[in-house]
Design a protein around this motif. Structure first.
Motif, PDB file in Angstrom:
ATOM      1  N   GLU A 215       0.820  -1.208   0.000  1.00 18.08           N
ATOM      2  CA  GLU A 215       0.000   0.000   0.000  1.00 18.08           C
ATOM      3  C   GLU A 215       0.860   1.266   0.000  1.00 18.08           C
ATOM      4  OE1 GLU A 215      -3.273   0.050  -0.448  1.00 18.08           O
ATOM      5  OE2 GLU A 215      -3.035  -2.122  -0.709  1.00 18.08           O
ATOM      6  N   GLU A 216       1.963   1.215   0.720  1.00 22.33           N
ATOM      7  CA  GLU A 216       2.885   2.358   0.725  1.00 22.33           C
ATOM      8  C   GLU A 216       3.444   2.617  -0.666  1.00 22.33           C
ATOM      9  OE1 GLU A 216       7.343   3.361   2.483  1.00 22.33           O
ATOM     10  OE2 GLU A 216       6.075   1.896   3.527  1.00 22.33           O
ATOM     11  N   LEU A 217       3.832   1.550  -1.360  1.00 20.47           N
ATOM     12  CA  LEU A 217       4.415   1.713  -2.689  1.00 20.47           C
ATOM     13  C   LEU A 217       3.375   2.115  -3.728  1.00 20.47           C
ATOM     14  CD1 LEU A 217       6.950  -1.248  -2.683  1.00 20.47           C
ATOM     15  CD2 LEU A 217       7.452   1.193  -2.591  1.00 20.47           C
ATOM     16  N   LYS A 218       2.130   1.734  -3.512  1.00 15.56           N
ATOM     17  CA  LYS A 218       1.076   2.184  -4.421  1.00 15.56           C
ATOM     18  C   LYS A 218       0.950   3.709  -4.397  1.00 15.56           C
ATOM     19  CE  LYS A 218      -1.953  -1.878  -4.543  1.00 15.56           C
ATOM     20  NZ  LYS A 218      -3.285  -2.421  -4.149  1.00 15.56           N
ATOM     21  N   GLU A 219       1.160   4.281  -3.221  1.00 16.77           N
ATOM     22  CA  GLU A 219       1.109   5.739  -3.110  1.00 16.77           C
ATOM     23  C   GLU A 219       2.315   6.385  -3.771  1.00 16.77           C
ATOM     24  OE1 GLU A 219      -1.266   7.697  -1.803  1.00 16.77           O
ATOM     25  OE2 GLU A 219      -2.540   5.934  -1.467  1.00 16.77           O
ATOM     26  N   LEU A 220       3.482   5.776  -3.592  1.00 13.46           N
ATOM     27  CA  LEU A 220       4.712   6.355  -4.123  1.00 13.46           C
ATOM     28  C   LEU A 220       4.889   6.085  -5.611  1.00 13.46           C
ATOM     29  CD1 LEU A 220       7.150   5.384  -1.223  1.00 13.46           C
ATOM     30  CD2 LEU A 220       6.230   7.659  -1.712  1.00 13.46           C
ATOM     31  N   HIS A 221       4.464   4.891  -6.040  1.00 10.25           N
ATOM     32  CA  HIS A 221       4.682   4.479  -7.435  1.00 10.25           C
ATOM     33  C   HIS A 221       3.402   3.837  -7.970  1.00 10.25           C
ATOM     34  CE1 HIS A 221       9.006   5.148  -6.880  1.00 10.25           C
ATOM     35  NE2 HIS A 221       8.910   4.461  -5.753  1.00 10.25           N
ATOM     36  N   PRO A 222       2.395   4.630  -8.267  1.00  7.47           N
ATOM     37  CA  PRO A 222       1.117   4.060  -8.705  1.00  7.47           C
ATOM     38  C   PRO A 222       1.184   3.344 -10.048  1.00  7.47           C
ATOM     39  CG  PRO A 222       1.114   6.459  -8.919  1.00  7.47           C
ATOM     40  CD  PRO A 222       2.352   6.096  -8.148  1.00  7.47           C
ATOM     41  N   ASP A 223       2.253   3.577 -10.812  1.00  7.91           N
ATOM     42  CA  ASP A 223       2.385   2.927 -12.112  1.00  7.91           C
ATOM     43  C   ASP A 223       3.077   1.571 -12.010  1.00  7.91           C
ATOM     44  OD1 ASP A 223       4.674   4.363 -11.316  1.00  7.91           O
ATOM     45  OD2 ASP A 223       5.464   4.382 -13.362  1.00  7.91           O
ATOM     46  N   TRP A 224       3.530   1.181 -10.820  1.00 10.15           N
ATOM     47  CA  TRP A 224       4.152  -0.130 -10.634  1.00 10.15           C
ATOM     48  C   TRP A 224       3.092  -1.216 -10.490  1.00 10.15           C
ATOM     49  CZ3 TRP A 224       8.779   0.337  -6.664  1.00 10.15           C
ATOM     50  CH2 TRP A 224       9.780   1.143  -7.231  1.00 10.15           C
ATOM     51  N   HIS A 225       3.537  -2.459 -10.576  1.00 10.52           N
ATOM     52  CA  HIS A 225       2.642  -3.611 -10.411  1.00 10.52           C
ATOM     53  C   HIS A 225       2.078  -3.659  -8.988  1.00 10.52           C
ATOM     54  CE1 HIS A 225       1.125  -7.691 -10.944  1.00 10.52           C
ATOM     55  NE2 HIS A 225       1.793  -8.073  -9.883  1.00 10.52           N
ATOM     56  N   ASN A 226       2.949  -3.610  -7.986  1.00  9.80           N
ATOM     57  CA  ASN A 226       2.558  -3.532  -6.571  1.00  9.80           C
ATOM     58  C   ASN A 226       1.469  -4.537  -6.196  1.00  9.80           C
ATOM     59  OD1 ASN A 226       4.322  -1.380  -5.857  1.00  9.80           O
ATOM     60  ND2 ASN A 226       2.914   0.090  -6.780  1.00  9.80           N
ATOM     61  N   ALA A 227       1.734  -5.816  -6.433  1.00  2.90           N
ATOM     62  CA  ALA A 227       0.786  -6.883  -6.140  1.00  2.90           C
ATOM     63  C   ALA A 227       1.559  -8.199  -6.176  1.00  2.90           C
ATOM     64  CB  ALA A 227      -0.337  -6.899  -7.182  1.00  2.90           C
ATOM     65  N   PRO A 228       0.960  -9.296  -5.719  1.00  2.00           N
ATOM     66  CA  PRO A 228       1.634 -10.583  -5.866  1.00  2.00           C
ATOM     67  C   PRO A 228       2.032 -10.806  -7.322  1.00  2.00           C
ATOM     68  CG  PRO A 228      -0.302 -10.820  -4.483  1.00  2.00           C
ATOM     69  CD  PRO A 228      -0.340  -9.422  -5.038  1.00  2.00           C
ATOM     70  N   VAL A 229       3.232 -11.317  -7.518  1.00  2.00           N
ATOM     71  CA  VAL A 229       3.745 -11.523  -8.875  1.00  2.00           C
ATOM     72  C   VAL A 229       3.467 -12.962  -9.309  1.00  2.00           C
ATOM     73  CG1 VAL A 229       5.804 -11.530 -10.330  1.00  2.00           C
ATOM     74  CG2 VAL A 229       5.512  -9.763  -8.578  1.00  2.00           C
ATOM     75  N   PRO A 230       2.699 -13.161 -10.361  1.00  2.00           N
ATOM     76  CA  PRO A 230       2.378 -14.518 -10.797  1.00  2.00           C
ATOM     77  C   PRO A 230       3.573 -15.213 -11.441  1.00  2.00           C
ATOM     78  CG  PRO A 230       1.493 -12.932 -12.357  1.00  2.00           C
ATOM     79  CD  PRO A 230       2.047 -12.133 -11.199  1.00  2.00           C
ATOM     80  N   SER A 231       3.489 -16.522 -11.487  1.00  2.00           N
ATOM     81  CA  SER A 231       4.522 -17.309 -12.158  1.00  2.00           C
ATOM     82  C   SER A 231       4.526 -16.977 -13.649  1.00  2.00           C
ATOM     83  CB  SER A 231       4.265 -18.802 -11.958  1.00  2.00           C
ATOM     84  OG  SER A 231       4.182 -19.111 -10.577  1.00  2.00           O
ATOM     85  N   PHE A 232       5.650 -17.232 -14.288  1.00  2.00           N
ATOM     86  CA  PHE A 232       5.819 -16.909 -15.704  1.00  2.00           C
ATOM     87  C   PHE A 232       6.460 -18.091 -16.397  1.00  2.00           C
ATOM     88  CE2 PHE A 232       9.022 -15.102 -18.817  1.00  2.00           C
ATOM     89  CZ  PHE A 232       8.116 -14.923 -19.856  1.00  2.00           C
ATOM     90  N   GLY A 233       5.870 -18.515 -17.517  1.00  2.00           N
ATOM     91  CA  GLY A 233       6.492 -19.597 -18.251  1.00  2.00           C
ATOM     92  C   GLY A 233       5.571 -20.261 -19.242  1.00  2.00           C
ATOM     93  N   SER A 234       5.992 -21.437 -19.682  1.00  2.00           N
ATOM     94  CA  SER A 234       5.284 -22.175 -20.715  1.00  2.00           C
ATOM     95  C   SER A 234       4.404 -23.250 -20.093  1.00  2.00           C
ATOM     96  CB  SER A 234       6.293 -22.819 -21.677  1.00  2.00           C
ATOM     97  OG  SER A 234       7.195 -23.644 -20.958  1.00  2.00           O
ATOM     98  N   SER A 235       3.479 -23.756 -20.883  1.00  2.00           N
ATOM     99  CA  SER A 235       2.688 -24.891 -20.444  1.00  2.00           C
ATOM    100  C   SER A 235       3.557 -26.152 -20.520  1.00  2.00           C
ATOM    101  CB  SER A 235       1.449 -25.047 -21.327  1.00  2.00           C
ATOM    102  OG  SER A 235       1.823 -25.254 -22.679  1.00  2.00           O
TER     103      SER A 235
END
Length: 219
Positions: A28-48
Protein backbone atom coordinates in the motif's frame (compact mmCIF):
# COMPACT_ATOMS: atom_id res chain seq x y z
CA UNK A 1 3.25 -36.20 0.46
CA UNK A 2 2.98 -37.34 -3.18
CA UNK A 3 2.03 -34.46 -5.44
CA UNK A 4 -0.74 -36.51 -7.00
CA UNK A 5 -2.49 -36.45 -3.64
CA UNK A 6 -2.00 -32.75 -3.05
CA UNK A 7 -5.00 -30.53 -2.43
CA UNK A 8 -4.75 -28.42 -5.58
CA UNK A 9 -5.73 -24.93 -4.47
CA UNK A 10 -5.34 -21.73 -6.48
CA UNK A 11 -2.04 -21.37 -8.33
CA UNK A 12 -1.69 -17.67 -7.57
CA UNK A 13 -2.74 -15.41 -4.69
CA UNK A 14 -5.34 -12.72 -5.49
CA UNK A 15 -4.01 -9.34 -6.54
CA UNK A 16 -5.19 -7.86 -3.23
CA UNK A 17 -4.06 -10.81 -1.09
CA UNK A 18 -4.52 -9.84 2.60
CA UNK A 19 -2.67 -12.79 4.12
CA UNK A 20 0.55 -11.10 5.31
CA UNK A 21 -0.01 -7.74 7.08
CA UNK A 22 3.62 -6.61 6.76
CA UNK A 23 3.67 -7.24 3.02
CA UNK A 24 0.27 -5.61 2.56
CA UNK A 25 1.49 -2.48 4.36
CA UNK A 26 4.53 -2.22 2.09
CA UNK A 27 2.38 -2.81 -0.98
CA UNK A 28 0.00 0.00 0.00
CA UNK A 29 2.89 2.36 0.72
CA UNK A 30 4.41 1.71 -2.69
CA UNK A 31 1.08 2.18 -4.42
CA UNK A 32 1.11 5.74 -3.11
CA UNK A 33 4.71 6.36 -4.12
CA UNK A 34 4.68 4.48 -7.44
CA UNK A 35 1.12 4.06 -8.71
CA UNK A 36 2.38 2.93 -12.11
CA UNK A 37 4.15 -0.13 -10.63
CA UNK A 38 2.64 -3.61 -10.41
CA UNK A 39 2.56 -3.53 -6.57
CA UNK A 40 0.79 -6.88 -6.14
CA UNK A 41 1.63 -10.58 -5.87
CA UNK A 42 3.74 -11.52 -8.87
CA UNK A 43 2.38 -14.52 -10.80
CA UNK A 44 4.52 -17.31 -12.16
CA UNK A 45 5.82 -16.91 -15.70
CA UNK A 46 6.49 -19.60 -18.25
CA UNK A 47 5.28 -22.18 -20.71
CA UNK A 48 2.69 -24.89 -20.44
CA UNK A 49 4.03 -28.37 -19.63
CA UNK A 50 7.33 -27.07 -18.23
CA UNK A 51 10.17 -29.49 -17.61
CA UNK A 52 12.21 -26.98 -15.58
CA UNK A 53 10.89 -24.99 -12.61
CA UNK A 54 13.03 -22.10 -11.36
CA UNK A 55 12.26 -20.96 -7.80
CA UNK A 56 13.47 -17.61 -6.52
CA UNK A 57 13.01 -16.02 -3.11
CA UNK A 58 10.66 -13.07 -3.66
CA UNK A 59 10.06 -10.17 -6.07
CA UNK A 60 12.59 -7.35 -6.09
CA UNK A 61 11.31 -3.83 -5.42
CA UNK A 62 12.41 -2.31 -8.73
CA UNK A 63 12.29 -5.63 -10.52
CA UNK A 64 9.26 -7.91 -10.46
CA UNK A 65 7.29 -5.77 -8.00
CA UNK A 66 7.54 -2.96 -10.53
CA UNK A 67 7.11 -4.93 -13.76
CA UNK A 68 4.84 -7.77 -12.66
CA UNK A 69 7.02 -10.53 -14.19
CA UNK A 70 9.47 -12.63 -12.17
CA UNK A 71 13.11 -11.51 -12.40
CA UNK A 72 12.27 -8.70 -14.80
CA UNK A 73 13.80 -5.27 -14.34
CA UNK A 74 16.75 -5.99 -12.07
CA UNK A 75 20.23 -7.48 -12.41
CA UNK A 76 19.18 -10.95 -11.28
CA UNK A 77 16.93 -11.13 -14.33
CA UNK A 78 19.71 -9.98 -16.63
CA UNK A 79 21.81 -12.99 -15.67
CA UNK A 80 18.98 -15.49 -15.33
CA UNK A 81 17.29 -14.77 -18.66
CA UNK A 82 20.57 -14.50 -20.56
CA UNK A 83 21.51 -17.93 -19.28
CA UNK A 84 18.09 -19.41 -20.02
CA UNK A 85 18.28 -18.04 -23.55
CA UNK A 86 21.73 -19.54 -24.04
CA UNK A 87 20.53 -22.96 -22.87
CA UNK A 88 17.32 -23.00 -24.89
CA UNK A 89 14.93 -22.48 -21.99
CA UNK A 90 13.83 -19.09 -23.37
CA UNK A 91 13.18 -17.55 -26.78
CA UNK A 92 13.20 -13.97 -28.02
CA UNK A 93 14.99 -10.97 -26.56
CA UNK A 94 15.07 -9.95 -22.92
CA UNK A 95 14.60 -6.18 -22.58
CA UNK A 96 13.79 -6.08 -18.86
CA UNK A 97 10.11 -5.30 -19.38
CA UNK A 98 7.07 -7.59 -19.53
CA UNK A 99 6.12 -6.56 -23.09
CA UNK A 100 9.51 -7.46 -24.60
CA UNK A 101 8.07 -10.58 -26.25
CA UNK A 102 10.33 -12.97 -24.35
CA UNK A 103 8.85 -16.42 -23.86
CA UNK A 104 10.03 -19.46 -21.97
CA UNK A 105 10.57 -22.81 -23.63
CA UNK A 106 9.76 -25.78 -21.41
CA UNK A 107 10.36 -23.73 -18.27
CA UNK A 108 8.45 -21.94 -15.53
CA UNK A 109 9.70 -19.30 -13.08
CA UNK A 110 8.12 -18.58 -9.71
CA UNK A 111 9.02 -17.27 -6.25
CA UNK A 112 8.79 -18.84 -2.82
CA UNK A 113 7.06 -15.64 -1.65
CA UNK A 114 4.92 -13.91 -4.27
CA UNK A 115 4.92 -10.42 -2.72
CA UNK A 116 7.76 -7.96 -2.12
CA UNK A 117 9.09 -8.19 1.47
CA UNK A 118 10.84 -5.31 3.26
CA UNK A 119 14.62 -5.43 2.77
CA UNK A 120 14.07 -8.47 0.51
CA UNK A 121 13.76 -10.61 3.66
CA UNK A 122 10.50 -12.49 4.13
CA UNK A 123 9.75 -13.87 7.58
CA UNK A 124 9.30 -17.56 8.28
CA UNK A 125 5.56 -17.03 8.70
CA UNK A 126 5.31 -15.24 5.35
CA UNK A 127 7.14 -18.09 3.66
CA UNK A 128 4.78 -20.64 5.25
CA UNK A 129 1.74 -18.61 4.27
CA UNK A 130 2.78 -18.53 0.61
CA UNK A 131 3.92 -22.17 0.44
CA UNK A 132 0.54 -23.58 -0.70
CA UNK A 133 0.88 -21.68 -3.97
CA UNK A 134 4.20 -23.36 -4.63
CA UNK A 135 2.72 -26.75 -3.84
CA UNK A 136 -0.24 -26.07 -6.14
CA UNK A 137 2.15 -25.01 -8.91
CA UNK A 138 4.08 -28.26 -8.56
CA UNK A 139 0.93 -30.38 -8.49
CA UNK A 140 -0.47 -28.62 -11.57
CA UNK A 141 2.69 -29.29 -13.62
CA UNK A 142 3.52 -33.01 -13.50
CA UNK A 143 5.81 -32.50 -16.52
CA UNK A 144 8.49 -30.90 -14.29
CA UNK A 145 11.68 -32.97 -14.27
CA UNK A 146 14.12 -30.46 -12.76
CA UNK A 147 13.77 -27.77 -10.12
CA UNK A 148 16.38 -25.03 -9.80
CA UNK A 149 16.41 -23.42 -6.36
CA UNK A 150 18.04 -19.99 -6.36
CA UNK A 151 19.37 -19.71 -2.84
CA UNK A 152 18.95 -21.59 0.42
CA UNK A 153 15.49 -20.26 1.30
CA UNK A 154 14.03 -21.34 -2.05
CA UNK A 155 15.73 -24.73 -1.58
CA UNK A 156 14.32 -25.22 1.91
CA UNK A 157 10.86 -23.98 0.97
CA UNK A 158 10.70 -26.47 -1.88
CA UNK A 159 11.76 -29.37 0.35
CA UNK A 160 9.24 -28.41 3.02
CA UNK A 161 6.47 -28.21 0.42
CA UNK A 162 7.26 -31.81 -0.50
CA UNK A 163 7.57 -32.78 3.18
CA UNK A 164 11.18 -33.87 2.69
CA UNK A 165 13.74 -33.56 5.48
CA UNK A 166 16.27 -30.81 4.86
CA UNK A 167 19.08 -32.84 6.40
CA UNK A 168 18.76 -35.37 3.62
CA UNK A 169 19.22 -32.75 0.91
CA UNK A 170 21.74 -30.13 2.11
CA UNK A 171 21.96 -26.91 0.12
CA UNK A 172 25.20 -26.37 -1.78
CA UNK A 173 25.90 -24.46 -4.95
CA UNK A 174 26.02 -26.90 -7.85
CA UNK A 175 24.39 -29.72 -5.90
CA UNK A 176 22.00 -32.12 -7.63
CA UNK A 177 19.56 -34.06 -5.46
CA UNK A 178 17.54 -37.03 -6.67
CA UNK A 179 14.03 -37.06 -5.25
CA UNK A 180 12.80 -40.66 -5.32
CA UNK A 181 9.11 -40.96 -5.96
CA UNK A 182 8.73 -37.49 -7.43
CA UNK A 183 10.23 -37.99 -10.89
CA UNK A 184 12.34 -34.83 -10.61
CA UNK A 185 15.76 -33.71 -9.42
CA UNK A 186 16.53 -30.62 -7.35
CA UNK A 187 19.44 -28.41 -8.45
CA UNK A 188 20.94 -25.71 -6.24
CA UNK A 189 22.56 -22.40 -7.09
CA UNK A 190 23.48 -19.32 -5.17
CA UNK A 191 20.97 -16.61 -5.99
CA UNK A 192 21.87 -14.62 -9.11
CA UNK A 193 21.62 -11.29 -7.29
CA UNK A 194 23.86 -8.33 -7.97
CA UNK A 195 25.32 -8.65 -4.47
CA UNK A 196 26.36 -12.26 -5.03
CA UNK A 197 27.89 -11.53 -8.42
CA UNK A 198 29.62 -8.33 -7.27
CA UNK A 199 31.23 -10.20 -4.37
CA UNK A 200 32.12 -13.11 -6.70
CA UNK A 201 30.18 -15.52 -4.53
CA UNK A 202 28.52 -16.38 -7.82
CA UNK A 203 30.20 -15.96 -11.19
CA UNK A 204 28.61 -16.37 -14.59
CA UNK A 205 30.71 -19.48 -15.09
CA UNK A 206 29.45 -20.96 -11.81
CA UNK A 207 25.87 -20.23 -12.81
CA UNK A 208 26.32 -21.78 -16.24
CA UNK A 209 27.82 -24.90 -14.68
CA UNK A 210 24.50 -25.50 -12.92
CA UNK A 211 22.64 -25.13 -16.20
CA UNK A 212 25.09 -27.58 -17.77
CA UNK A 213 23.89 -30.17 -15.25
CA UNK A 214 20.25 -29.29 -15.82
CA UNK A 215 20.64 -29.65 -19.57
CA UNK A 216 22.23 -33.06 -19.16
CA UNK A 217 19.27 -34.03 -17.01
CA UNK A 218 16.81 -32.57 -19.53
CA UNK A 219 18.31 -33.24 -22.97
Amino acid sequence: MPLANADLGPLEPPSDCPACPRLVALREELKELHPDWHNAPVPSFGSSSPRLLVIGLAPGMKGANSTGRPFTGDYAGDLLYKTMLDYGFAEGTYLARPDDGLSLNGALITNAVRCLPPQNKPTGEEIRTCRPYLLATLAANPSIRAVLALGRIAHETFLTALELKRAGYPFAHGAQHELPGYGMDLFDSYHCSRYNTNTRRLTEEMFRSVFDKIRRHIP
